[in-house]
Design an enzyme around this catalytic site. Structure first.
Site, short mmCIF file in Angstrom:
data_model
loop_
_atom_site.label_atom_id
_atom_site.label_comp_id
_atom_site.label_asym_id
_atom_site.label_seq_id
_atom_site.Cartn_x
_atom_site.Cartn_y
_atom_site.Cartn_z
N GLU A 1 0.85 -1.21 0.00
CA GLU A 1 0.00 0.00 0.00
C GLU A 1 0.88 1.25 0.00
O GLU A 1 0.58 2.23 -0.68
CB GLU A 1 -0.95 0.01 1.20
CG GLU A 1 -2.00 -1.09 1.16
CD GLU A 1 -2.79 -1.12 -0.14
OE1 GLU A 1 -3.18 -0.05 -0.64
OE2 GLU A 1 -3.02 -2.23 -0.67
N TRP B 1 1.72 1.88 -3.42
CA TRP B 1 0.77 2.67 -4.22
C TRP B 1 1.07 4.16 -4.08
O TRP B 1 0.94 4.93 -5.03
CB TRP B 1 -0.68 2.40 -3.80
CG TRP B 1 -1.25 1.21 -4.50
CD1 TRP B 1 -1.38 -0.05 -4.02
CD2 TRP B 1 -1.75 1.16 -5.86
NE1 TRP B 1 -1.93 -0.87 -4.97
CE2 TRP B 1 -2.17 -0.16 -6.10
CE3 TRP B 1 -1.89 2.11 -6.87
CZ2 TRP B 1 -2.73 -0.55 -7.33
CZ3 TRP B 1 -2.43 1.72 -8.09
CH2 TRP B 1 -2.84 0.41 -8.31
N TRP C 1 -19.55 14.58 -19.16
CA TRP C 1 -19.92 14.78 -17.76
C TRP C 1 -21.18 15.62 -17.67
O TRP C 1 -21.40 16.51 -18.51
CB TRP C 1 -18.79 15.48 -17.00
CG TRP C 1 -17.48 14.77 -17.03
CD1 TRP C 1 -16.33 15.20 -17.63
CD2 TRP C 1 -17.15 13.50 -16.43
NE1 TRP C 1 -15.32 14.28 -17.45
CE2 TRP C 1 -15.78 13.23 -16.71
CE3 TRP C 1 -17.86 12.57 -15.69
CZ2 TRP C 1 -15.13 12.08 -16.28
CZ3 TRP C 1 -17.21 11.41 -15.26
CH2 TRP C 1 -15.87 11.18 -15.54
N ASN D 1 -10.38 3.97 3.01
CA ASN D 1 -10.04 3.76 1.59
C ASN D 1 -11.15 3.07 0.79
O ASN D 1 -11.49 3.50 -0.30
CB ASN D 1 -8.75 2.94 1.48
CG ASN D 1 -8.37 2.70 0.03
OD1 ASN D 1 -8.15 3.64 -0.71
ND2 ASN D 1 -8.32 1.44 -0.38
N TRP E 1 -14.33 13.47 -12.41
CA TRP E 1 -13.42 13.11 -11.33
C TRP E 1 -12.67 14.34 -10.81
O TRP E 1 -12.33 14.41 -9.63
CB TRP E 1 -12.44 12.02 -11.79
CG TRP E 1 -11.55 12.38 -12.96
CD1 TRP E 1 -11.82 12.14 -14.28
CD2 TRP E 1 -10.29 13.05 -12.91
NE1 TRP E 1 -10.79 12.63 -15.05
CE2 TRP E 1 -9.83 13.19 -14.24
CE3 TRP E 1 -9.49 13.55 -11.88
CZ2 TRP E 1 -8.62 13.80 -14.56
CZ3 TRP E 1 -8.28 14.16 -12.19
CH2 TRP E 1 -7.85 14.29 -13.53
N TRP F 1 -8.33 9.14 -7.95
CA TRP F 1 -9.56 9.55 -8.64
C TRP F 1 -9.56 9.04 -10.07
O TRP F 1 -10.57 8.54 -10.57
CB TRP F 1 -9.74 11.08 -8.60
CG TRP F 1 -10.46 11.49 -7.36
CD1 TRP F 1 -9.91 11.94 -6.20
CD2 TRP F 1 -11.88 11.43 -7.14
NE1 TRP F 1 -10.90 12.16 -5.27
CE2 TRP F 1 -12.11 11.88 -5.83
CE3 TRP F 1 -12.97 11.07 -7.92
CZ2 TRP F 1 -13.40 11.95 -5.28
CZ3 TRP F 1 -14.26 11.14 -7.37
CH2 TRP F 1 -14.45 11.58 -6.06
P1 FAD Z 1 -3.09 2.23 5.26
O1 FAD Z 1 -3.90 1.12 4.71
O2 FAD Z 1 -2.64 2.12 6.64
O3 FAD Z 1 -1.86 2.41 4.26
C1 FAD Z 1 -0.59 2.91 4.69
C2 FAD Z 1 -0.20 4.09 3.84
O4 FAD Z 1 -0.05 3.71 2.47
C3 FAD Z 1 -1.23 5.20 3.80
O5 FAD Z 1 -1.13 6.01 4.95
C4 FAD Z 1 -0.88 5.92 2.52
O6 FAD Z 1 0.23 6.78 2.67
C5 FAD Z 1 -0.47 4.78 1.61
N1 FAD Z 1 -1.61 4.31 0.82
C6 FAD Z 1 -2.52 3.37 1.14
N2 FAD Z 1 -3.37 3.17 0.13
C7 FAD Z 1 -3.00 4.01 -0.86
C8 FAD Z 1 -3.49 4.27 -2.18
N3 FAD Z 1 -4.52 3.60 -2.70
N4 FAD Z 1 -2.88 5.21 -2.91
C9 FAD Z 1 -1.81 5.88 -2.43
N5 FAD Z 1 -1.30 5.67 -1.19
C10 FAD Z 1 -1.89 4.75 -0.42
N6 FAD Z 1 -4.33 8.92 0.00
C11 FAD Z 1 -3.67 10.00 0.43
O7 FAD Z 1 -2.70 9.87 1.18
N7 FAD Z 1 -4.05 11.27 0.04
C12 FAD Z 1 -5.11 11.48 -0.79
O8 FAD Z 1 -5.40 12.63 -1.13
C13 FAD Z 1 -5.84 10.35 -1.22
N8 FAD Z 1 -6.94 10.50 -2.01
C14 FAD Z 1 -7.63 9.40 -2.41
C15 FAD Z 1 -8.75 9.57 -3.24
C16 FAD Z 1 -9.49 8.47 -3.65
C17 FAD Z 1 -10.68 8.66 -4.57
C18 FAD Z 1 -9.12 7.18 -3.24
C19 FAD Z 1 -9.90 5.98 -3.69
C20 FAD Z 1 -8.00 6.99 -2.45
C21 FAD Z 1 -7.24 8.09 -2.03
N9 FAD Z 1 -6.10 7.95 -1.20
C22 FAD Z 1 -5.41 9.05 -0.80
C23 FAD Z 1 -5.55 6.60 -0.91
C24 FAD Z 1 -6.04 5.92 0.37
O9 FAD Z 1 -7.42 5.98 0.46
C25 FAD Z 1 -5.44 6.52 1.64
O10 FAD Z 1 -4.05 6.64 1.52
C26 FAD Z 1 -5.74 5.60 2.84
O11 FAD Z 1 -7.13 5.46 2.99
C27 FAD Z 1 -5.15 6.20 4.09
O12 FAD Z 1 -5.51 5.41 5.20
P2 FAD Z 1 -4.42 4.67 6.05
O13 FAD Z 1 -3.31 5.60 6.36
O14 FAD Z 1 -5.13 4.03 7.19
O15 FAD Z 1 -3.92 3.57 5.02
#
Ligand code: FAD
Length: 508
Positions: free
Chosen positions: A307, A310, A338, A373, A391, A414
């Site tokens: 993650e 990502w 849109w 997420n 988006w 997005w």
């Molecule tokens: P955990 O599951 O604990 O993951 C650990 C770390 O990995 C996160 O803190 C984050 O830094 C990174 N991470 C995890 N999933 C993703 C992902 N899919 N993409 C990129 N990094 C990820 N994340 C943001 O940090 N900023 C945003 O502006 C953002 N916008 C989003 C918009 C949409 C539409 C979607 C679907 C996802 C977005 N995310 C964003 C990704 C993700 O949702 C969040 O990083 C995650 O929910 C953060 O929760 P956590 O720290 O508990 O994640």
């Protein structure tokens, strides 16, 4: 020597007695999205120069163009700066807060303090990278230089390329290539006391120090974030606590549990990571240490690291495709029809769509600055595919309301959901919000928390109140359209309209 006013917040005083001679050579450390002291290669290099270090932060929203920090990010930034300032003060220094054009301010500050070099961490947003270039040019004209260091990523964008030397556009091979790299080096230490200097007297020039309050980062009238300090602890120690909490608990069921919003399984580290309060390298090595200690957690920890992968992938894409926050990665989507209906957008923003899991997510976001997420994916799919709202509109709303708003992750995610991105979810995969709710919030705890007006519905009907028999609604005390909205769109019709719109752009 002069003595200026003193603000009461710890660590955020305006310039005090300034008695350093302007001829003493110094070094400037320019904090950006790296608001920590531990494992900061640029700061370590500044210290190694052997000159006293002036730590400064410049609030310069104009340099970020359209992507100046949103309201929720500013709230976080305020508290993160307060935490950093307190940590610097504990080491005998003072964080210099400035506001304005970073280029002009840093030139001025360097000249006034006989600083030959300005050190910082590299940033990856297009505007920040351009700022670095401009600053480097103007500093070199003065015979000074900007020294940029990594520290915000595990792997630099130039480090990872496919066999043709081109950037990856698909996550899995990208992450495999990352995992084939040598491990990121071990995190660096926290600096010792006595390395920071107070700046020479610049109080009357443009570099006049600001107090944290003068930056006006917090909301006022109304203060919608008054309860957020109970939810979040911005700053380095809050970030470390979150990581430890995760490693002691959530990690054991991360792979499966991470999709269930009612379970507090994920780290909630994203805002800490975005603001650089903890480095990905610290997280990586904490995960590796845990793997060595408890090999049975290897799979869970690898899933967690992917993650973080990502996040790396998003940054790499933004670095190579800087138009990503504004333009569809797949040009096919440039002409997507849109609809952009204001009433539908407002219903989505307020969590009044009539689809409980969507409404729960949007209300969680509004009330806490965060959304799980899985739910982010559901609400983003609903906006772009059920409501046919672009988006970019959703991206902008998230930008303003998320405490973890991050240009790369937000834009990539997005576009991923909308189907227009690199390695995007196929367009025809249109989430059914009712089924998503039933699958990932089976017991309904998440929806009941955020949509309390339907909490009395039995589990069977919680995710689809509009389909509940009249007597069930009545015994739960719900009149649809009054206590809770009727669905603003019909799922089947919306799905067909979305698929038709997609066929139309493909055929054009
Ligand atoms: P955990 O599951 O604990 O993951 C650990 C770390 O990995 C996160 O803190 C984050 O830094 C990174 N991470 C995890 N999933 C993703 C992902 N899919 N993409 C990129 N990094 C990820 N994340 C943001 O940090 N900023 C945003 O502006 C953002 N916008 C989003 C918009 C949409 C539409 C979607 C679907 C996802 C977005 N995310 C964003 C990704 C993700 O949702 C969040 O990083 C995650 O929910 C953060 O929760 P956590 O720290 O508990 O994640």
């Amino acid at each position: 020597m002069s003595c200026l006013s003193i603000d009461r917040e710890p660590g955020c005083r305006a310039l005090r007695i300034l008695n350093m001679s302007t001829s003493t050579p110094t070094t400037i450390y320019w904090f950006r999205q790296d608001l920590r002291l531990q494992d900061l290669p640029g700061l370590q290099a500044a210290i190694a120069s052997g000159r006293p270090v002036i730590p400064c932060y410049i609030f310069d929203p104009d340099s970020a163009g359209d992507w100046a920090p949103g309201a929720a990010s500013r709230w976080w930034l305020h508290h993160s700066l307060a935490s950093l300032a307190a940590s610097i003060e504990a080491l005998g220094g003072e964080l210099l807060l400035l506001q304005g054009d970073s280029r002009a301010l840093l030139r001025e500050l360097a000249a006034a303090n006989n600083a030959h070099n300005i050190y910082c961490s590299r940033a990856y947003e297009p505007a920040a990278a351009e700022l670095e270039q401009q600053l480097n040019q103007s500093l070199s004209a003065d015979g000074r230089s900007l020294k940029r260091y990594p520290g915000s990523l595990l792997f630099e964008p130039e480090q990872i390329a496919n066999q043709s030397g081109l950037p990856f556009k698909v996550f899995t091979p990208f992450w495999k290539a990352c995992r084939r790299q040598p491990q990121p080096s071990m995190p660096g230490a926290t600096p010792a006391a006595g390395i920071f200097a107070e700046p020479a007297n610049i109080a009357s020039g443009p570099c006049q120090a600001r107090t944290l309050q003068q930056l006006k980062l917090l909301p006022e009238q109304p203060d919608w974030a008054s309860h957020w300090s109970e939810l979040w602890q911005p700053g380095e120690s809050g970030a470390g606590d979150r990581l430890q909490q995760f490693l002691r608990g959530g990690v054991a069921r991360y792979s499966e549990g991470r999709d269930h919003p009612a379970l507090e399984v994920t780290t909630r580290l994203s805002a800490h990571i975005h603001h650089g309060e903890i480095s990905p390298r610290q997280i990586w090595h904490a995960a590796m240490a845990m793997m060595a200690e408890q090999p049975s957690l290897e799979q869970e920890l690898n899933k967690f690291l992917s993650e973080l992968g990502w996040r790396e992938f998003s940054c790499h894409l933004l670095h190579h495709f800087p138009q990503l926050p504004e333009q569809a990665f797949k040009p096919l989507f440039d002409n997507f029809p849109w609809l952009g209906q204001a009433a539908a957008l407002e219903a989505w923003q307020r969590g009044q769509t009539g689809y409980p899991i969507v409404d729960a997510g949007m209300r969680e976001l509004w009330q806490t600055g965060f959304m799980h997420n899985r739910v982010r994916m559901i609400v983003a799919s609903f906006l772009t595919k059920h409501l046919l709202i672009s988006w970019q509109t959703g991206e902008a709303w998230f930008w303003d309301t998320l405490v973890d708003a991050d240009l790369a992750s937000n834009a990539c995610s997005w576009q991923w959901v909308a189907g227009s991105g690199a390695d995007a979810s196929p367009y025809f995969r249109i989430f059914n919000p009712t089924l998503q709710g039933q699958k990932f919030d089976k017991a309904g705890d998440y929806v009941r928390q955020w949509v309390p007006e339907i909490a009395a519905l039995p589990d069977k009907h919680l995710h689809e109140p509009a389909a509940a028999p009249a007597d069930i609604l009545a015994s739960a005390g719900i009149t649809l359209g009054q206590d809770y909205p009727e669905p603003i769109v019909d799922h089947r019709q919306a799905r067909q309209a979305a698929l038709a719109a997609y066929q139309a752009i493909k055929a054009a």
